[in-house]
Design a protein around this motif. Structure first.
Motif, short mmCIF file in Angstrom:
data_model
loop_
_atom_site.label_atom_id
_atom_site.label_comp_id
_atom_site.label_asym_id
_atom_site.label_seq_id
_atom_site.Cartn_x
_atom_site.Cartn_y
_atom_site.Cartn_z
N UNK A 1 0.86 -1.18 0.00
CA UNK A 1 0.00 0.00 0.00
C UNK A 1 0.90 1.22 0.00
N UNK A 2 0.82 2.00 -1.08
CA UNK A 2 1.72 3.14 -1.23
C UNK A 2 1.16 4.42 -0.63
N UNK A 3 -0.17 4.51 -0.49
CA UNK A 3 -0.73 5.73 0.05
C UNK A 3 -2.23 5.71 0.18
N UNK A 4 -2.75 6.59 1.03
CA UNK A 4 -4.18 6.80 1.22
C UNK A 4 -4.39 8.30 1.24
N UNK A 5 -5.23 8.81 0.35
CA UNK A 5 -5.31 10.26 0.18
C UNK A 5 -6.65 10.65 -0.42
N UNK A 6 -6.96 11.92 -0.38
CA UNK A 6 -8.18 12.45 -0.98
C UNK A 6 -7.80 13.66 -1.83
#
Length: 209
Positions: free
Chosen positions: A29-34
């Motif tokens: 998982x490289x990232x979680x963003x909006x």
């Protein structure tokens, strides 16, 4: 608006040589963003064709790669699932000139002479309003690649949507979606991998670049 990166991205990351012996399917998982109107997760899959399944492709068979992405809110006792799990399925076969043919969840097909070393996937998950700035969240991603009972899937799909040669565009779309849903529980032989991201504060997820 749940989109994966175009198939061309798969080909750009193809290895110049075969994967190392014994390499297994890996998920990161490289990232979680909006970044805009939806919360998104960025994943990377590596060594998507393990050695014991590559023989299936070399012999003219079909492999399906299933990727499930979940966002959870971290809690002291029971973590809470924030959005319904997003599932996407890729189809791998041998194409023209013994190349590798990859069909993405939107039905687009790309071909390559190399096995992709890494597959980047960008998954749109849902409305940012479900993220609370004061809470913490993480992504759980599960990938499975393997063989399916293809003939049984075709028979049921024909009964519901008609044969591919007889259906219109809407029927073809429904057939494709139906196959995607049905196939996820129909593996005969498979390899799986999963990963969780570190916990990220809601304020970080919602922050604009």
């Amino acid at each position: 608006m749940r989109r994966l990166l175009a198939c061309s991205c798969l080909l750009l990351t193809a290895a110049s040589a075969a994967p190392r012996a014994g390499a297994g399917l890996e998920v990161e998982v490289k990232g979680l963003h909006a970044p805009s109107t939806a919360v998104g997760a960025t994943l990377e899959l590596r060594h998507v064709l393990p050695a014991r399944l590559k023989k299936t492709i070399d012999e003219g068979g079909v492999l399906h790669l299933r990727v499930q992405t979940e966002v959870w809110e971290a809690r002291p006792v029971w973590d809470r699932l924030v959005y319904p799990a997003i599932v996407r399925v890729f189809r791998f076969t041998r194409g023209a000139n013994n190349g590798l043919s990859i069909t993405d969840p939107d039905g687009s097909v790309a071909s390559s002479t190399q096995i992709p070393r890494a597959i980047p996937i960008d998954v749109s998950l849902g409305d940012p309003s479900r993220i609370t700035a004061t809470e913490r969240y993480y992504v759980h991603a599960i990938a499975t690649i393997g063989t399916l009972a293809e003939r049984e899937v075709d028979d049921v799909g024909d009964a519901v949507f008609g044969k591919p040669s007889e259906t219109n565009a809407l029927g073809s779309l429904g057939r494709f979606v139906f196959r995607t849903v049905l196939q996820v529980s129909d593996y005969l032989q498979s390899v799986s991998a999963d990963a969780k991201s570190k916990k990220v504060a809601g304020t970080t997820i919602l922050a604009r670049p």
